[in-house]
Design a protein around this motif. Structure first.
Motif, PDB file in Angstrom:
ATOM      1  N   SER A   1     -22.269  17.185  28.085  1.00 22.61           N
ATOM      2  CA  SER A   1     -21.506  15.992  27.695  1.00 22.61           C
ATOM      3  C   SER A   1     -22.347  15.070  26.820  1.00 22.61           C
ATOM      4  CB  SER A   1     -21.008  15.255  28.935  1.00 22.61           C
ATOM      5  OG  SER A   1     -22.109  14.826  29.733  1.00 22.61           O
ATOM      6  N   ARG A   2     -23.599  14.847  27.195  1.00 18.04           N
ATOM      7  CA  ARG A   2     -24.454  13.996  26.365  1.00 18.04           C
ATOM      8  C   ARG A   2     -24.774  14.667  25.036  1.00 18.04           C
ATOM      9  NH1 ARG A   2     -28.888  11.273  30.534  1.00 18.04           N
ATOM     10  NH2 ARG A   2     -27.394   9.934  31.636  1.00 18.04           N
ATOM     11  N   ALA A   3     -24.952  15.982  25.070  1.00 16.28           N
ATOM     12  CA  ALA A   3     -25.201  16.691  23.813  1.00 16.28           C
ATOM     13  C   ALA A   3     -24.026  16.504  22.857  1.00 16.28           C
ATOM     14  CB  ALA A   3     -25.443  18.169  24.087  1.00 16.28           C
ATOM     15  N   ALA A   4     -22.805  16.696  23.367  1.00 17.38           N
ATOM     16  CA  ALA A   4     -21.633  16.527  22.514  1.00 17.38           C
ATOM     17  C   ALA A   4     -21.497  15.088  22.027  1.00 17.38           C
ATOM     18  CB  ALA A   4     -20.381  16.954  23.274  1.00 17.38           C
ATOM     19  N   ASP A   5     -21.855  14.130  22.884  1.00 20.12           N
ATOM     20  CA  ASP A   5     -21.762  12.726  22.492  1.00 20.12           C
ATOM     21  C   ASP A   5     -22.691  12.418  21.313  1.00 20.12           C
ATOM     22  OD1 ASP A   5     -21.059   9.865  22.877  1.00 20.12           O
ATOM     23  OD2 ASP A   5     -23.147   9.715  23.502  1.00 20.12           O
ATOM     24  N   TRP A   6     -23.954  12.857  21.409  1.00 14.25           N
ATOM     25  CA  TRP A   6     -24.894  12.574  20.315  1.00 14.25           C
ATOM     26  C   TRP A   6     -24.531  13.328  19.049  1.00 14.25           C
ATOM     27  CZ3 TRP A   6     -27.727   8.544  19.882  1.00 14.25           C
ATOM     28  CH2 TRP A   6     -28.213   7.896  21.012  1.00 14.25           C
ATOM     29  N   TYR A   7     -24.062  14.570  19.202  1.00 17.84           N
ATOM     30  CA  TYR A   7     -23.589  15.297  18.019  1.00 17.84           C
ATOM     31  C   TYR A   7     -22.413  14.566  17.380  1.00 17.84           C
ATOM     32  CZ  TYR A   7     -26.346  19.501  19.087  1.00 17.84           C
ATOM     33  OH  TYR A   7     -27.363  20.391  19.305  1.00 17.84           O
ATOM     34  N   GLY A   8     -21.542  14.008  18.215  1.00 22.59           N
ATOM     35  CA  GLY A   8     -20.399  13.271  17.686  1.00 22.59           C
ATOM     36  C   GLY A   8     -20.815  12.027  16.923  1.00 22.59           C
ATOM     37  N   ARG A   9     -21.827  11.315  17.434  1.00 31.19           N
ATOM     38  CA  ARG A   9     -22.312  10.134  16.715  1.00 31.19           C
ATOM     39  C   ARG A   9     -22.901  10.522  15.361  1.00 31.19           C
ATOM     40  NH1 ARG A   9     -25.327   6.272  21.223  1.00 31.19           N
ATOM     41  NH2 ARG A   9     -23.978   6.772  22.996  1.00 31.19           N
ATOM     42  N   ALA A  10     -23.676  11.599  15.358  1.00 30.34           N
ATOM     43  CA  ALA A  10     -24.245  12.052  14.085  1.00 30.34           C
ATOM     44  C   ALA A  10     -23.142  12.486  13.127  1.00 30.34           C
ATOM     45  CB  ALA A  10     -25.218  13.199  14.336  1.00 30.34           C
ATOM     46  N   LEU A  11     -22.097  13.137  13.649  1.00 31.96           N
ATOM     47  CA  LEU A  11     -20.982  13.572  12.818  1.00 31.96           C
ATOM     48  C   LEU A  11     -20.280  12.385  12.185  1.00 31.96           C
ATOM     49  CD1 LEU A  11     -18.940  15.668  11.805  1.00 31.96           C
ATOM     50  CD2 LEU A  11     -17.769  15.466  14.024  1.00 31.96           C
ATOM     51  N   ALA A  12     -20.052  11.348  12.951  1.00 28.76           N
ATOM     52  CA  ALA A  12     -19.376  10.164  12.407  1.00 28.76           C
ATOM     53  C   ALA A  12     -20.182   9.554  11.266  1.00 28.76           C
ATOM     54  CB  ALA A  12     -19.159   9.140  13.513  1.00 28.76           C
TER      55      ALA A  12
ATOM     56  N   VAL B   1     -29.341  10.395  11.214  1.00 25.35           N
ATOM     57  CA  VAL B   1     -28.567  11.604  11.528  1.00 25.35           C
ATOM     58  C   VAL B   1     -29.462  12.641  12.192  1.00 25.35           C
ATOM     59  CG1 VAL B   1     -27.347  13.553  10.504  1.00 25.35           C
ATOM     60  CG2 VAL B   1     -26.849  11.233   9.733  1.00 25.35           C
ATOM     61  N   ARG B   2     -30.665  12.816  11.643  1.00 23.19           N
ATOM     62  CA  ARG B   2     -31.567  13.810  12.212  1.00 23.19           C
ATOM     63  C   ARG B   2     -31.954  13.446  13.643  1.00 23.19           C
ATOM     64  NH1 ARG B   2     -37.708  15.087  10.263  1.00 23.19           N
ATOM     65  NH2 ARG B   2     -38.190  16.559  11.922  1.00 23.19           N
ATOM     66  N   ALA B   3     -32.166  12.169  13.908  1.00 23.39           N
ATOM     67  CA  ALA B   3     -32.525  11.750  15.263  1.00 23.39           C
ATOM     68  C   ALA B   3     -31.376  12.016  16.235  1.00 23.39           C
ATOM     69  CB  ALA B   3     -32.911  10.272  15.271  1.00 23.39           C
ATOM     70  N   MET B   4     -30.144  11.650  15.841  1.00 24.77           N
ATOM     71  CA  MET B   4     -28.996  11.907  16.711  1.00 24.77           C
ATOM     72  C   MET B   4     -28.780  13.402  16.920  1.00 24.77           C
ATOM     73  SD  MET B   4     -26.303   9.142  15.150  1.00 24.77           S
ATOM     74  CE  MET B   4     -26.654   7.389  15.104  1.00 24.77           C
ATOM     75  N   ASP B   5     -28.922  14.162  15.838  1.00 24.36           N
ATOM     76  CA  ASP B   5     -28.789  15.618  15.922  1.00 24.36           C
ATOM     77  C   ASP B   5     -29.824  16.185  16.892  1.00 24.36           C
ATOM     78  OD1 ASP B   5     -28.302  18.271  15.506  1.00 24.36           O
ATOM     79  OD2 ASP B   5     -28.546  18.220  13.338  1.00 24.36           O
ATOM     80  N   ALA B   6     -31.081  15.698  16.775  1.00 29.36           N
ATOM     81  CA  ALA B   6     -32.142  16.186  17.650  1.00 29.36           C
ATOM     82  C   ALA B   6     -31.900  15.784  19.094  1.00 29.36           C
ATOM     83  CB  ALA B   6     -33.487  15.655  17.170  1.00 29.36           C
ATOM     84  N   LEU B   7     -31.386  14.586  19.323  1.00 26.71           N
ATOM     85  CA  LEU B   7     -31.047  14.177  20.689  1.00 26.71           C
ATOM     86  C   LEU B   7     -29.988  15.101  21.280  1.00 26.71           C
ATOM     87  CD1 LEU B   7     -31.037  10.302  20.236  1.00 26.71           C
ATOM     88  CD2 LEU B   7     -32.415  11.557  21.910  1.00 26.71           C
ATOM     89  N   GLY B   8     -28.977  15.415  20.465  1.00 28.67           N
ATOM     90  CA  GLY B   8     -27.958  16.342  20.942  1.00 28.67           C
ATOM     91  C   GLY B   8     -28.541  17.700  21.276  1.00 28.67           C
ATOM     92  N   GLY B   9     -29.429  18.210  20.401  1.00 28.58           N
ATOM     93  CA  GLY B   9     -30.037  19.513  20.658  1.00 28.58           C
ATOM     94  C   GLY B   9     -30.907  19.516  21.903  1.00 28.58           C
ATOM     95  N   THR B  10     -31.626  18.420  22.133  1.00 28.27           N
ATOM     96  CA  THR B  10     -32.489  18.355  23.315  1.00 28.27           C
ATOM     97  C   THR B  10     -31.659  18.291  24.587  1.00 28.27           C
ATOM     98  OG1 THR B  10     -34.097  17.155  21.960  1.00 28.27           O
ATOM     99  CG2 THR B  10     -34.437  17.148  24.334  1.00 28.27           C
TER     100      THR B  10
END
Length: 674
Positions: free
Chosen positions: A528-539, A511-520
């Protein structure tokens, strides 16, 4: 710990060395003349846009470093911006990487360097920092010309003083000073100084001169022979010459003198001496020596004091010592011949274990009185405790180069990985306790890289993921977003390899890795990529029932959708975040999420809906009793009322906000300000 960099205002062993310096008047005069002489570029009509380089070349034991320190003492006043010292060869002969040299020089110059920066970036920062300064760089034990050229300042106001075994071809306009032996009178004077009393030299000057001749007038060999005379107060100079002649199978004077002195040491002292190459960076104190030899601290201190009197160690500061560079190869030969590998490993383990305890004490003294760490600290021996946090911080500062070297050695060996991980964790915790995040970031980056090396070697996927995440955070903090993305992706792979996504393993790291990818990606404005990675972490958070993580990620998705202008998606995300906060019974967070819903409604051109949502948020904040949040929401309501033409309502809400802000005692901004 020999690559320690010291500013001119810091105490060093140089001050003590200057008092016992003898001879070398001719060499010092030559160096001063070379300093004043015009360079070759200047003679050809092209003023050199770089520092002058003075080189002291000579074999080990010829007194290169002592001469350099004496020269520095004489010219220090001409360089008010400081003396920056660094060794370019590690004990054991390893070449110090340019990145480490440049970073240590920047630290000495009090110039912050970004953690994890490449060597090119650091050398450029060093040249920029030294531009216009009058500083002297002392580069000791240069192994190759490339090391010097990489950090050579592009400023005529700086001076570079280097020592090496031979000439450094490829260094532009270098001025060499080649050392041989001392003059005869200086050799006798040095022998008299080191022998403890000059009477034996005075009564037999011819024997002293012959002894100096046998030693080829090398300062290191003469120092050790003086130590032999100190250890044998009843022996004469003639006895020393006779004993030295008996070592006929060794033609090198330094090796012969060392063997002669080693033979008269007690067995316990001799064993401690041959274990000293295990000391990280050549640095040793009583605690470290006690751990190496398995003896008491007082016995270790007594032995170290004797070694210093005999010339086997150089005195440092605060009851510490350094192994002379010319003796390090001889000690390593003794270690290989006299200690079994298992005993060497045990000594290293004891040394690291003692360091872990000291670092624990260094951290524990910063904890509150009565806490569990402070109670544990009270149970430690007095010699392992620190009286105040300031004393602990001073100890950490003085030992930090050696501690970092110990971490590198522990990881590089591979036999003590578990202990190495404990040591690195203790060092990181002590650094965090005594330094700000900005100050500690470069050292933390190095430590995380070491942890990553151990984790990859042992296939410890969780630790590998944690190290990669920490490195990625530091890369992102330093502005290296591309490197940060690579770190986070590798961390996600490590988390998945550990079963973090489906196997119930390290889901937190995933989760932290996906969250960090979204933040970066958000930092890169790739919404769009930020929202995608945040969405994966959310799931993943939702499958694990992590409400805190789900609320945080809903909020982040809402924020990036606002930046992307996707009002519908942003409203959905912020409403979802508000629903989770309401379910968690967190009224402050619920009110803030409602406020963000109102903001998006206003952006979407729905001011009336925004006004109603703002009133809902204010109602929640009032029930929570949060005055500052109420004030922020009242100001938001005032702005919204003005946009819809309700000027009276706007004035009323501003008055309420002013009253609430006056009511609060703390006028500084808080996290509740919207």
């Amino acid at each position: 710990m020999t690559d320690q960099v010291v500013h001119s205002n810091a105490p060093t062993e140089a001050a003590g060395a200057a008092a016992g310096f003898v001879g070398r008047e001719r060499e010092l005069a030559q160096m001063r003349a070379d300093l004043e002489r015009a360079g070759l570029d200047t003679l050809s009509g092209k003023p050199a846009n770089r520092s002058r380089v003075l080189l002291i070349a000579g074999q080990p034991g010829s007194g290169r470093t002592a001469l350099a320190e004496e020269f520095i003492r004489q010219v220090a006043e001409d360089y008010p911006d400081g003396i920056l010292r660094v060794r370019l060869t590690d004990p054991g002969g390893g070449v110090v990487p340019v990145e480490r040299v440049a970073r240590d020089l920047l630290d000495a110059a009090a110039v912050p360097a970004p953690p994890g920066a490449a060597a090119e970036e650091l050398t450029e920062a060093l040249r920029a920092a030294l531009s216009g300064r009058r500083a002297l760089l002392f580069l000791d034990e240069v192994a190759a010309a490339e090391q010097l050229v990489e950090v050579l300042p592009e400023s005529r106001s700086c001076l570079v003083l280097a020592t090496a075994e031979g000439p450094l071809t490829g260094v532009p306009d270098v001025r060499p000073c080649t050392l041989g032996g001392l003059d005869s009178w200086a050799s006798v004077e040095l022998l008299a100084q080191r022998a403890g009393t000059g009477i034996r030299i005075t009564v037999d000057p011819r024997a002293a001169e012959a002894l100096a001749e046998t030693c080829a007038h090398l300062p290191a060999a003469l120092t050790l022979l003086g130590g032999w005379l100190t250890a044998n107060p009843q022996a004469s100079v003639l006895d020393a010459a006779r004993r030295l002649a008996e070592v006929s199978d060794e033609p090198r004077p330094l090796h012969r003198a060392f063997r002669l002195l080693h033979e008269v040491l007690p067995s316990s002292a001799a064993r401690l001496l041959r274990l000293l190459p295990l000391a990280p960076d050549g640095f040793v104190d009583a605690h470290l020596a006690s751990a190496l030899a398995g003896c008491s601290v007082s016995d270790a201190q007594s032995a170290l004091d004797d070694f210093a009197r005999f010339g086997l160690l150089h005195p440092g500061d605060a009851q510490s010592y350094r192994v002379p560079g010319c003796l390090d190869p001889l000690l390593r030969e003794l270690l290989a011949a006299g200690e079994r590998p298992a005993d060497v490993l045990l000594a290293r383990a004891r040394m690291l274990e003692r360091a872990v305890r000291q670092l624990h004490s260094c951290w524990a003294i910063t904890e509150p009185e009565g806490s569990e760490p402070r109670r544990e600290l009270a149970g430690q021996p007095r010699s392992m405790r620190f009286g105040t946090p300031a004393a602990a911080a001073a100890w950490l500062d003085s030992r930090l180069p050696a501690l970092l070297a110990a971490a590198r050695l522990a990881v590089g060996g591979g036999e003590l990985d578990n202990l190495a991980r404990r040591f690195i964790a203790a060092l990181a915790r002590a650094l965090n306790a005594h330094r700000t995040p900005e100050q500690v970031a470069p050292e933390q980056y190095r430590l995380h890289e070491l942890v990553l090396g151990v984790a990859e070697r042992r296939e410890l996927h969780r630790e590998r993921a944690a190290a990669l995440l920490n490195l990625g955070d530091l890369d992102a903090w330093s502005g290296r977003l591309t490197e940060a993305l690579a770190r986070y992706r590798a961390a996600l792979e490590a988390a998945r390899a550990d079963g973090g996504v489906r196997g119930g393993g390290d889901t937190e790291a995933a989760v932290r890795a996906m969250d960090a990818l979204g933040g970066t990606y958000a930092e890169l404005a790739d919404w769009s990529r930020a929202a995608d990675w945040y969405g994966r972490a959310l799931a993943l958070c939702q499958t694990q029932g992590d409400l805190d993580g789900a609320a945080r990620l809903h909020s982040r998705i809402g924020a990036v959708q606002v930046y992307a202008g996707q009002w519908g998606e942003a409203l959905h995300a912020w409403r979802a975040a508000a629903a989770v906060y309401r379910r968690q019974r967190n009224p402050q967070a619920f009110a803030r999420a409602l406020s963000e819903v109102a903001r998006v409604q206003e952006y979407a051109g729905r001011p009336r809906e925004s006004l109603r949502t703002c009133y809902d948020a204010l109602y929640v904040a009032r029930k929570a009793g949060d005055d500052r949040l109420q004030a922020a929401l009242s100001l938001r309501l005032a702005d919204t009322c003005e946009r819809v033409g309700e000027t009276a309502g706007a004035r009323a809400h501003r008055a309420v906000a002013d009253r609430l802000l006056r009511k609060t005692s703390d006028s500084s901004p808080s996290e509740d300000t919207l």
